[in-house]
Write an enzyme that holds these catalytic residues in place. Structure first.
Site, PDB file in Angstrom:
ATOM      1  N   PRO A 290       0.824  -1.212   0.000  1.00  0.00           N
ATOM      2  CG  PRO A 290       0.181  -0.846   2.214  1.00  0.00           C
ATOM      3  CD  PRO A 290       0.916  -1.816   1.333  1.00  0.00           C
ATOM      4  N   GLY A 291       0.407   2.266  -0.698  1.00  0.00           N
ATOM      5  CA  GLY A 291       1.050   3.569  -0.658  1.00  0.00           C
ATOM      6  C   GLY A 291       0.031   4.652  -0.384  1.00  0.00           C
ATOM      7  NE  ARG A 292      -4.221   6.203  -4.902  1.00  0.00           N
ATOM      8  CZ  ARG A 292      -3.923   6.957  -5.956  1.00  0.00           C
ATOM      9  NH1 ARG A 292      -4.184   8.243  -5.925  1.00  0.00           N
ATOM     10  NH2 ARG A 292      -3.380   6.424  -7.037  1.00  0.00           N
ATOM     11  NE  ARG A 328      -3.720  11.812  -7.417  1.00  0.00           N
ATOM     12  CZ  ARG A 328      -5.025  11.946  -7.402  1.00  0.00           C
ATOM     13  NH1 ARG A 328      -5.599  13.058  -6.971  1.00  0.00           N
ATOM     14  NH2 ARG A 328      -5.797  10.952  -7.805  1.00  0.00           N
ATOM     15  CE1 TYR A 332      -1.804   9.226 -13.148  1.00  0.00           C
ATOM     16  CE2 TYR A 332      -1.647  10.162 -10.963  1.00  0.00           C
ATOM     17  CZ  TYR A 332      -1.127   9.370 -11.962  1.00  0.00           C
ATOM     18  OH  TYR A 332       0.052   8.716 -11.764  1.00  0.00           O
ATOM     19  CB  CYS A 358       2.597  29.920 -18.926  1.00  0.00           C
ATOM     20  SG  CYS A 358       2.907  31.544 -18.227  1.00  0.00           S
ATOM     21  CD  GLU A 359       1.677  24.104 -20.245  1.00  0.00           C
ATOM     22  OE1 GLU A 359       0.744  23.808 -21.013  1.00  0.00           O
ATOM     23  OE2 GLU A 359       2.884  24.038 -20.558  1.00  0.00           O
TER      24      GLU A 359
END
Length: 428
Positions: A290-292, A328, A332, A358-359
């Protein structure tokens, strides 16, 4: 469990006022709840207590040394995907003998480093990699412990960028071929020890069904490999999801509650109840990665509102954090709740919250009804403890933010904010 709640009109992390942290350390600023991290690790470890197991934290989710040190003190294992992550684990006091090394493109220097440090196992992603591992181990005159990652072709029904268990993904060996890979390795690779089997079907799963499907499909294979080659462990991967969508209620002691129409978290109790009966008869050590789940809801990114911009069709809240700090939403389409640090009143507005990059993709939400925070006020981007800072960059030559770890009423800087001089360090 998480450590964030409104107290006395201000959002706190455990017993620390986030407004005070923003004033002292500036924004953007990552803040982590140490007790939340420990609670999530301990609950998962306890849920599997009836079988031989190890919780191997996925370092890629959040690799800050102080986060790793917390888990090393709990005797956690670690799932690593680079030589750099192994270096971090060791520097944080982690045991390399409790590390499994995953990833499809390990280099010779990384393999040599991991062999010399004595890691528990390489999680190998292809037969070609297994043969290369054998070659490097032979050159060093050692035996390399290995598990091959099987791709069970199970659809985790998650975002396409974090789905890893289908036959079209780059990870692992197809289920139909995996037994032959073990047979050839046992026959031909004298410098590899087949220590285990590994799988991982994807990230941010909020249903237990894909886990059950994968375990039921792969369990007979694990039994065969144990009986034939004496493998000792089966890593069933990570992927337990967290709640990103939630409601924010003014006056509530805690803002965190899943929306009725939103995500339902997969509880550890449900996970354990469904998987334990399918694992306990195998006689294998079970590894989880597990990470998240451990760090996701343990962190926030604080950012200050700079301006409110009115257009003909939209209202923009411009903040000082950008996609370079938390990518994220851009990468995502990831959702993060946005909570004013000052407890909000009833006023709501439909706005876009955007950063200074600037995106056009530099936004944290679009057309979302939020409490009407004003320029100068600080807001928290919630659930930013996983895949937040670790994916941050210096895009637009922006210094990386600082990181704070909270323990009760104590807040410590665990990474200093980058300076402008840091931006060009190493350049000539």
């Amino acid at each position: 469990m998480h450590g964030f709640a409104y107290r006395h009109g201000s959002l706190h992390c455990e017993d620390v006022d986030l407004q005070a942290l923003a004033e002292e350390h500036g924004t953007p600023l990552y803040v982590y709840s140490g007790n939340t991290i420990l609670d999530h690790y301990r609950r998962l470890d306890k849920a599997l207590g009836s079988i031989d197991h190890e919780v191997a934290y996925a370092v890629k989710a959040n690799s800050n040394l102080s986060v790793l040190k917390l888990l090393a003190a709990e005797h956690a294992g670690f799932d690593i995907v680079s030589g750099g992550e192994l270096f971090r684990v060791i520097k944080a006091g982690g045991d390399p003998a409790k590390c499994t090394f995953a990833g499809v493109g390990k280099t010779r220097p990384e393999i040599e480093y991991a062999l010399k440090q004595g890691i528990y196992s390489f999680n190998v992603e292809s037969e070609e990699e297994l043969r290369y591992l054998n070659e490097v181990a032979a050159d060093l005159g050692v035996i390399a412990p290995a598990a091959v990652r099987v791709n069970p072709n199970v659809d985790a029904k998650t975002h396409k960028y974090i789905s890893t268990g289908k036959s079209g993904n780059k990870f692992g060996v197809d289920f139909d071929y995996i037994a032959d890979v073990y047979a050839r390795a046992a026959r031909e690779l004298a410098h590899v020890k087949l220590r285990g089997l590994q799988m991982h079907i994807g990230s941010q799963l909020t249903s237990v069904k894909p886990f059950v499907e994968a375990v039921e499909k792969v369990a007979p294979l694990a039994t065969h490999l144990k009986n034939t080659y004496g493998i000792e462990f089966w890593s069933i991967g990570g992927g337990i999801g967290i709640v990103y969508h939630s409601s924010l209620e003014s006056g509530s002691p805690s803002w965190w509650a899943a929306k009725p129409e939103g995500e339902r978290p997969l509880t550890i109790e449900e996970y354990g109840a469904e998987l334990l009966p399918r694992l306990q008869h195998l006689g294998l050590k079970i590894l989880l990665e597990p990470g998240r789940y451990i760090v996701g809801n343990a962190g926030v990114l604080l950012t200050r509102c700079l301006f409110e911009k009115h257009g003909t069709t939209k209202t923009f809240k411009v903040v000082d954090a950008g996609m370079n700090d938390l990518i994220r939403p851009a990468l995502y389409e990831g959702h993060h709740e946005i909570a004013p640090v000052k407890e909000p009143g009833e006023a709501r507005r439909k706005v876009d919250v955007v950063g200074p990059i600037c995106e056009s993709g530099d936004f944290f939400c679009q057309d979302r009804e939020l409490p009407d925070f004003q320029p100068g006020e600080v807001v928290a981007l919630m659930s930013a403890g996983a895949y937040g800072f670790v994916m941050a960059s210096n895009y637009n030559s922006r210094p990386l933010p600082a990181e704070i770890l909270v323990d009760g009423s104590t807040a410590k800087v665990v990474r200093k904010r980058q300076t402008l001089d840091d931006l060009i360090a190493g350049e000539v």
